[in-house]
Design an enzyme around this catalytic site. Structure first.
Site, PDB file in Angstrom:
ATOM      1  N   ASP A 122       0.838  -1.189   0.000  1.00  0.00           N
ATOM      2  CA  ASP A 122       0.000   0.000   0.000  1.00  0.00           C
ATOM      3  C   ASP A 122       0.877   1.244   0.000  1.00  0.00           C
ATOM      4  O   ASP A 122       1.951   1.260  -0.601  1.00  0.00           O
ATOM      5  CB  ASP A 122      -0.925  -0.040   1.223  1.00  0.00           C
ATOM      6  CG  ASP A 122      -2.274   0.600   0.965  1.00  0.00           C
ATOM      7  OD1 ASP A 122      -2.339   1.837   0.868  1.00  0.00           O
ATOM      8  OD2 ASP A 122      -3.270  -0.140   0.864  1.00  0.00           O
ATOM      9  N   HIS A 158      -3.176   6.052   4.082  1.00  0.00           N
ATOM     10  CA  HIS A 158      -4.073   5.020   3.558  1.00  0.00           C
ATOM     11  C   HIS A 158      -3.684   3.636   4.066  1.00  0.00           C
ATOM     12  O   HIS A 158      -4.513   2.911   4.618  1.00  0.00           O
ATOM     13  CB  HIS A 158      -4.045   5.061   2.019  1.00  0.00           C
ATOM     14  CG  HIS A 158      -5.030   4.158   1.350  1.00  0.00           C
ATOM     15  ND1 HIS A 158      -4.729   2.871   0.962  1.00  0.00           N
ATOM     16  CD2 HIS A 158      -6.317   4.367   0.975  1.00  0.00           C
ATOM     17  CE1 HIS A 158      -5.789   2.326   0.369  1.00  0.00           C
ATOM     18  NE2 HIS A 158      -6.764   3.211   0.374  1.00  0.00           N
ATOM     19  N   SER A 418     -11.140  -0.457  -0.593  1.00  0.00           N
ATOM     20  CA  SER A 418      -9.830  -0.555   0.054  1.00  0.00           C
ATOM     21  C   SER A 418      -9.944  -1.032   1.492  1.00  0.00           C
ATOM     22  O   SER A 418      -9.057  -1.703   2.013  1.00  0.00           O
ATOM     23  CB  SER A 418      -9.133   0.809   0.053  1.00  0.00           C
ATOM     24  OG  SER A 418      -8.630   1.122  -1.210  1.00  0.00           O
TER      25      SER A 418
END
Length: 545
Positions: A122, A158, A418
């Site tokens: 990621d 994220h 996600s």
């Protein structure tokens, strides 16, 4: 959920080749590429072409090019930093995560997911106290920041949120949030970032500074920056999101991170390298990829896609469970809402390679399909993907976040496929911990077979795949497909009855006393009735003349 979404199933089909056309265009004896051979008559790919293992590339263990930081890193909000977010996320309740963790702990006499390694490919993962010493460096494919281990800077905010859903373990008993597998180990690989861009200069400039002159990773964002803050009603520790002084930091409205995006770091090539490296070096049991590449379905496959396809096939053959987000519909990634599901207008990689990748769609709080979740024949299962609560990814934060800031003062809930994917990755870690002898295909099969199947032919559709995951069922059901396999028989779930008290004779005494009293009352009644009948005067006998 829109009417018919759970019932409009489609079946993956293989389209016949146009042999006549190929015979005219291709000389006799010439080799036709695999993707050309598999192209259906309509010019679309509902399913990918066969794997070309010659596209398997080695892991370079670093960025594909030189990148420089172009935006400030995620920062803590200056508001509400002392508020503690105590409520339990709806997704945890919906999936009965606490019950699933109890089952694993009872079966293994250990933690929930202990001994299982989950690779998070990621934007990196920030060190957070609720990941304890279970966060380790995997690799850096953007730019190694000064003073940090490879993969352990999350400038975008994220990857940390993704990792939190998988394995966070709060040290505050009043906090309701917890990762699905809170004893699993996270191995972080920073593969992409929208806060970095290709460096075309001869030297890499220092990261942008805030307006006060402090580094951009400071806990005090510059004026006009974008960051997250807790809601005014329930609160959150510190908040998260993407922030920078230029107000150009990418937001998380749909929670996705796109590969091959102009002006950012992250390519399909480096993704393929990481996947192969993890499998080759046995660095993880499970890979979670909440990153993808979305493009028009135009009857082709790119070199980068072939490299990823070969890598996931190799990793799957090595026993690695591969989980990927199904993709988020945006202006640049149109929803597959066409009448014929076999003719997708959008292709999402790596979910496209469904033979080796379990891709995850998102549902919302109603249990219906989230509107941003991309449909397609590659969707394997679904999990909660809205109103997300997870770790605050800002540097030096020790709290949670449930909102992200975009476009100045606009706060949005954290959502996206996600964040549905890590729910499934966490479940895979629990299954791996309980069923140690199950291989990767067995783990994926158990998750699929125990999902809440949609009312569609074959028990799957293009919206939620085989259905919303059911962690308790995945950890307890006996599956016909595992007969003769090495999976142990699940332990029976004992009813939660109060313990017996053999020394307390009071209930027996009360019961006997009641029975005896009733018998005495019956005898008295019979005696009285008999006495009354005996003392009643005889009726005169009537005579007839």
């Amino acid at each position: 959920m829109a009417p018919g979404r759970r019932f409009g199933a489609t079946r993956r089909t293989t389209t016949a080749l146009i042999a006549g056309t190929l015979g005219v265009l291709v000389p006799v004896g010439a080799t036709v590429p695999a993707w050309g051979q598999a192209a259906p008559a309509d010019g679309y790919f509902a399913t990918p072409p066969p794997v070309d293992m010659s596209k398997l590339i080695p892991d370079s263990r670093g960025p594909d090019k030189k990148y420089k930081q172009s935006k400030g890193c995620v920062q803590r909000s200056t508001l509400g930093q002392n508020i503690v977010l105590k409520n339990r996320p709806w997704g945890q309740e919906y999936l009965q995560i606490s019950k699933a963790q109890e089952i694993v702990r009872a079966a293994t006499n250990g933690g929930a997911g202990a001994g299982v390694k989950v690779a998070v490919v990621d934007t990196g993962v920030t060190k957070h106290p609720w990941l304890q010493n279970r966060l380790v460096s995997g690799g850096e494919y953007v730019a190694t920041p000064n003073g940090k281990q490879p993969g352990l800077e999350d400038c975008d905010g994220h990857g940390t949120e993704v990792a939190g859903i998988i394995a966070a373990k709060p040290d505050d008993p009043e906090v309701g949030f917890v990762g699905v597998a809170p004893d699993a180990t996270i191995v972080s690989y920073r593969q992409l970032s929208e806060n970095y861009e290709p460096d075309t200069s001869t030297s890499t400039p220092n990261p942008p500074a805030s307006s006060s002159g402090t580094p951009s990773s400071s806990t005090n964002p510059p004026a006009g920056s974008e960051s997250s803050l807790p809601p005014s009603t329930e609160g959150g520790g510190g908040g998260s999101g993407a922030g920078d002084g230029d107000r150009t930091s990418p937001g998380q409205t749909n929670g996705g991170r796109q590969l091959e995006k102009a002006g950012t770091a992250g390519t399909l090539k480096t993704l393929a390298e990481i996947i192969r490296g993890i499998a080759e070096r046995h660095e993880a049991d499970i890979i979670n990829m909440s990153v993808d590449n979305c493009r028009p379905a135009d009857g082709r496959i790119t070199d980068g896609e072939q490299q990823v396809q070969a890598a996931v096939h190799f990793a799957a053959s090595q026993g690695v469970v591969i989980i990927a987000a199904a993709g988020n519909a945006t202006d640049t990634c149109p929803q597959n809402d066409q009448p014929d599901a076999r003719r997708p207008k959008t292709i999402v990689t790596p979910p496209w390679f469904a033979d080796d990748v379990l891709s995850v769609g998102a549902i919302d709080e109603t249990g219906g399909v989230a509107p941003f979740s991309v449909h397609g024949p590659w969707v394997g299962v679904a999990a909660p993907g809205t109103q997300i609560i997870s770790l605050d990814p800002a540097e030096n934060s020790s709290g949670l976040a449930n909102l992200t800031f975009e476009s100045g003062d606009k706060a949005s809930a954290i959502q996206g496929t996600s964040f549905a994917a890590p729910y499934v990755a966490g479940l895979a870690a629990l299954v791996k911990a309980k069923y140690r002898n199950l291989d990767a295909k067995g783990i994926i099969n158990r998750i699929k077979e125990t999902a809440q199947h949609p009312a569609a032919p074959g028990g799957r559709d293009n919206f939620v795949g085989y259905g919303v995951i059911d962690p308790v069922a995945a950890l307890t059901q006996s599956l016909p497909s595992e007969v003769g396999n090495l999976a142990p028989i699940p332990a029976p779930q004992v009813a939660q009855l109060p313990p017996a008290n053999d020394n307390n004779k009071t209930p027996m005494i009360v019961a006997l006393a009641g029975t005896g009293g009733g018998l005495v009352a019956l005898l008295i009644t019979l005696f009285v009735m008999r006495t009354i009948r005996r003392n009643r005067p005889a009726e005169p006998v009537s005579t007839r003349r």
